[in-house]
Scaffold this motif. Sequence first.
Motif, mmCIF file in Angstrom:
data_model
loop_
_atom_site.group_PDB
_atom_site.id
_atom_site.type_symbol
_atom_site.label_atom_id
_atom_site.label_comp_id
_atom_site.label_asym_id
_atom_site.label_seq_id
_atom_site.Cartn_x
_atom_site.Cartn_y
_atom_site.Cartn_z
ATOM 1 N N LYS A 117 41.945 34.207 127.391
ATOM 2 C CA LYS A 117 41.515 33.448 128.570
ATOM 3 C C LYS A 117 42.695 32.807 129.291
ATOM 4 O O LYS A 117 42.779 32.823 130.504
ATOM 5 N N GLY A 123 38.524 33.418 124.077
ATOM 6 C CA GLY A 123 37.076 33.369 123.971
ATOM 7 C C GLY A 123 36.664 34.249 122.802
ATOM 8 O O GLY A 123 37.016 35.426 122.750
ATOM 9 N N ASP A 140 35.581 28.846 122.265
ATOM 10 C CA ASP A 140 36.989 29.007 122.627
ATOM 11 C C ASP A 140 37.839 28.555 121.458
ATOM 12 O O ASP A 140 37.571 27.514 120.845
#
Length: 189
Positions: A117, A123, A140
């Motif tokens: 990300k 992610g 995350d």
Amino acid sequence: MKNFKTFAIALFLAVGTLSATAQNKAIDTKKSSIKWVGKKLTGSHSGTVSFKSGTLAFKGGKLNGGTFTVDMTSIAVTDLEAGKGKEKLEGHLKNDDFFATDKFGTAKLDIKTVQAKANGVYGVTADLTIKGKTAPVSFDLTVAKNTATTKFNIDRTKFDVKYGSKSFFEGLGDNVINDEFEVEVALVF
């Protein structure tokens, strides 16, 4: 003989390249931690649970997988003192109303997909298994040097942990316990 030498050199370089780009890093189970918070209408409780083992997989320096085993028998309550409800709540969390740790001593998380990300943030979608039931979770994960951290919620009812859930029981009044609990994970590897 010349072709054999060329093949041997190519094989050596290929294996060297693969081992340099793919790497599994075991977590330090003593330094890594899982903190949890469970909430109810009248307050909350917090505690910890310990890792039994865990590995993060990297390829080309980027996260691409991992697997973790949690020792569910290590569930501890940290917001209550000994003799003031701590032992009672820990026992209740370990019994069949919650995690049935005598039958299901471990939980497992297997990372299935990883999407980069931002710098060091991924992610992650993983399969989480608690009480023999598996369901996907997403979160995350921030990786920096030899650490990784995350914070996310788990819907306990997906794992047959229904005690005090208004999704399954009526008339609980002030005894409702939220279906989701929060985990904060710090990995050291």
